[in-house]
Structure formats: C-alpha cells, structure tokens
Design a protein around this motif. Sequence first.
Motif, PDB file in Angstrom:
ATOM      1  N   UNK A  16       0.795  -1.225   0.000  1.00  0.00           N
ATOM      2  CA  UNK A  16       0.000   0.000   0.000  1.00  0.00           C
ATOM      3  C   UNK A  16       0.830   1.279   0.000  1.00  0.00           C
ATOM      4  N   UNK A  17       1.887   1.332   0.809  1.00  0.00           N
ATOM      5  CA  UNK A  17       2.613   2.586   0.984  1.00  0.00           C
ATOM      6  C   UNK A  17       3.628   2.866  -0.121  1.00  0.00           C
ATOM      7  N   UNK A  34      15.308  -9.721  -3.518  1.00  0.00           N
ATOM      8  CA  UNK A  34      15.602  -8.462  -2.832  1.00  0.00           C
ATOM      9  C   UNK A  34      14.834  -7.342  -3.517  1.00  0.00           C
ATOM     10  N   UNK A  35      14.408  -6.367  -2.708  1.00  0.00           N
ATOM     11  CA  UNK A  35      13.563  -5.278  -3.206  1.00  0.00           C
ATOM     12  C   UNK A  35      14.162  -3.916  -2.861  1.00  0.00           C
ATOM     13  N   UNK A  36      13.741  -2.909  -3.618  1.00  0.00           N
ATOM     14  CA  UNK A  36      14.057  -1.513  -3.322  1.00  0.00           C
ATOM     15  C   UNK A  36      12.822  -0.678  -3.629  1.00  0.00           C
ATOM     16  N   UNK A  37      12.666   0.411  -2.887  1.00  0.00           N
ATOM     17  CA  UNK A  37      11.574   1.346  -3.183  1.00  0.00           C
ATOM     18  C   UNK A  37      11.959   2.319  -4.294  1.00  0.00           C
TER      19      UNK A  37
END
Length: 78
Positions: A16-17, A34-37
């Motif tokens: 959501x954010x 692995x993730x990044x915004x």
Amino acid sequence: MSKETVTYLIKRKGIDDDDLYITNRPSENVPTIRYSTDKRDAKHFDGLDKTSIDMTKHVAIKKTVTETTKYEEVGLDD
C-alpha cells in the motif's frame, strides 16, 4: 532507422505505501528476492534470463526504449 529494446521491471503486488521493485535475479538455486523502493535500483529483465519469480505476487512493467539513428548529408561552408 530505429531500434527498439523491451525490458521489464518487476514490482511486488499488494504493497500500500511504497512500490517495491526487484533488484536481483532470483533463480531456483538462489530463490531469495531483494527489493528496493527506488525504481532506479530495479533490475531490468529481458525475458531470456533463467529467472524464477512467482508472478502471482508480482506485476511486470514493460519498458520500451526506442533509439533512432539519423544520417544527414551536410555541405561545407566556403
């Protein structure tokens, strides 16, 4: 003459954010994702790599880059 390159960014669904983009190429041997915004950190997938991603939890974003090469004859000033 134009050249078109298509790659895909993979984003996690249901967040959501912030958007979370995959930053590595998970495989069957190393399944950790692995993730990044930050979209700039996202790994570009071309569909030819041997990546293993559960797409029921992710969505693909198509990125098309069109490169145009233009040739033009020019005259010399006297």
